[in-house]
Enzyme design. Structure first.
Site, PDB file in Angstrom:
ATOM      1  N   ASP A  81       0.270  -1.463  -0.234  1.00  0.00           N
ATOM      2  CA  ASP A  81       0.470   0.453  -0.568  1.00  0.00           C
ATOM      3  C   ASP A  81       0.900   1.353   0.076  1.00  0.00           C
ATOM      4  OD1 ASP A  81      -2.277   1.270   0.025  1.00  0.00           O
ATOM      5  OD2 ASP A  81      -2.997   1.122   1.944  1.00  0.00           O
TER       6      ASP A  81
ATOM      7  N   HIS B  72       3.202   3.141  -9.236  1.00  0.00           N
ATOM      8  CA  HIS B  72       3.095   1.754  -9.509  1.00  0.00           C
ATOM      9  C   HIS B  72       4.084   1.348  -9.831  1.00  0.00           C
ATOM     10  CE1 HIS B  72      -0.902   2.466  -7.062  1.00  0.00           C
ATOM     11  NE2 HIS B  72      -1.112   2.810  -8.704  1.00  0.00           N
TER      12      HIS B  72
ATOM     13  N   SER C 114      -7.034  -5.625  -5.603  1.00  0.00           N
ATOM     14  CA  SER C 114      -8.135  -6.107  -5.231  1.00  0.00           C
ATOM     15  C   SER C 114      -9.883  -5.587  -6.148  1.00  0.00           C
ATOM     16  CB  SER C 114      -8.458  -5.450  -3.449  1.00  0.00           C
ATOM     17  OG  SER C 114      -8.772  -3.498  -4.179  1.00  0.00           O
ATOM     18  N   THR C 115     -10.821  -6.924  -5.560  1.00  0.00           N
ATOM     19  CA  THR C 115     -11.691  -6.786  -6.302  1.00  0.00           C
ATOM     20  C   THR C 115     -12.654  -5.477  -6.003  1.00  0.00           C
ATOM     21  OG1 THR C 115     -12.981  -7.722  -4.290  1.00  0.00           O
ATOM     22  CG2 THR C 115     -12.569  -9.155  -6.109  1.00  0.00           C
TER      23      THR C 115
ATOM     24  N   LEU D 219      10.312 -20.769  -3.487  1.00  0.00           N
ATOM     25  CA  LEU D 219       9.657 -19.962  -3.051  1.00  0.00           C
ATOM     26  C   LEU D 219       8.483 -19.882  -3.927  1.00  0.00           C
ATOM     27  CD1 LEU D 219       8.693 -17.940  -0.889  1.00  0.00           C
ATOM     28  CD2 LEU D 219       9.948 -15.816  -3.057  1.00  0.00           C
TER      29      LEU D 219
ATOM     30  N   ARG E 171       1.145  -4.804   6.513  1.00  0.00           N
ATOM     31  CA  ARG E 171       1.163  -3.762   5.051  1.00  0.00           C
ATOM     32  C   ARG E 171       1.977  -2.095   5.461  1.00  0.00           C
ATOM     33  NH1 ARG E 171      -5.234  -2.161   4.228  1.00  0.00           N
ATOM     34  NH2 ARG E 171      -5.185  -0.434   3.351  1.00  0.00           N
TER      35      ARG E 171
ATOM     36  N   LEU F 203      -7.474  -4.686   7.283  1.00  0.00           N
ATOM     37  CA  LEU F 203      -7.118  -5.992   6.422  1.00  0.00           C
ATOM     38  C   LEU F 203      -7.211  -5.409   4.880  1.00  0.00           C
ATOM     39  CD1 LEU F 203      -8.370  -8.591   8.339  1.00  0.00           C
ATOM     40  CD2 LEU F 203      -6.078  -7.482   7.877  1.00  0.00           C
TER      41      LEU F 203
END
Length: 254
Positions: free
Chosen positions: A34, A51, A79-80, A145, A202, A209
């Site tokens: 974020d 970004h 995310s949606t 990984l 975060r 969340l």
């Protein structure tokens, strides 16, 4: 050649602190990346620049996690709810997986990293889907990984879909209602074949969340930082791991 390039960049990653306990590292780390837009705004740059810079952080932290022996790294990429953002920004975000994998996929393959994606393919552009499917296919046999991208992912939708599948199995006689337990629920989730996160990180100072892995994070340790994702370094990552190591995970017991 590719391994040497990875090793060269790995050499620029801060070494593991001497204070970090050997072996006591989380198996699965999940990260809500974020603050890209705020990082850019602070510097008078367009949000897209944030970004793009954040994409570079993904590689740094992937290398850092791999060096520590972490087995699973889940990155919350889109995310949606992110579809609500301006179309130009969404279009740019949809190009990032392709750009990242075009540059990094050969190195990921050479270094035994397995790429996965969890989330809905609905509404994703074909170029985004193609890039991810190619990466997943080409790294499927890797045993190092697991780099798991949560893209077009929403935990509530994930849980609702799981409940619908369970209800359908009960209706069709494949499952008795009294046999429904946590294991059954977990087996219907997108993370059915990987362990729940031990640690959630975060960035950017937000303390929520954001509809991310709500079921899976039930007993995870949380670590929040005010640092924006583009400026999140391996030193911050090591700090999070060391904080995790100092905590006692009792899972409701003594």
């Amino acid at each position: 050649m590719i391994k040497r390039l990875w090793a060269k960049l790995s050499g620029s990653i801060a070494p593991k602190p001497a204070s970090m306990e050997e072996g006591n590292v989380p198996t699965h780390v999940a990260i809500i990346m974020d603050g890209n837009g705020r990082w850019a705004k602070k510097r008078g740059l367009p949000r897209m620049a944030g970004h793009h810079s954040g994409m570079k952080t993904v590689k740094r932290i992937t290398i850092a996690a791999d060096r520590l022996g972490i087995k699973y790294l889940t990155m919350y990429a889109f995310s949606t709810e992110n579809w609500k953002r301006p179309k130009a920004e969404v279009d740019f975000l949809m190009k990032l997986p392709q750009q990242f994998l075009e540059i990094e996929l050969d190195e990921l393959i050479a270094n035994n990293v397995q790429v996965r994606m969890m989330g809905s393919r609905d509404n994703l552009p074909s170029h985004t889907i193609h890039a991810l499917e190619e990466a997943v296919s080409k790294t499927a046999g890797n045993t190092g990984l697991v780099l798991n991208f949560a893209l077009n992912y929403g935990s509530r939708i994930e849980m609702l879909d799981a409940i619908k599948h369970i209800a359908l199995d009960v209706k069709n006689g494949k499952l008795d209602a009294e046999d429904i337990d946590e294991d059954v629920m977990s087996s219907r989730l997108l993370t059915c074949d990987i362990p729940d996160p031990d640690l959630l990180i975060r960035t950017s100072g937000e303390l929520r969340l954001s509809n991310f892995m709500l079921w899976q994070l039930a007993y995870s340790e949380f670590w929040f930082t005010d640092v924006y994702w583009p400026e999140f370094t391996e030193k911050h990552f090591h700090e999070a791991i060391e904080t995790y190591q100092r905590r006692a995970r009792r899972y409701g017991g003594l």
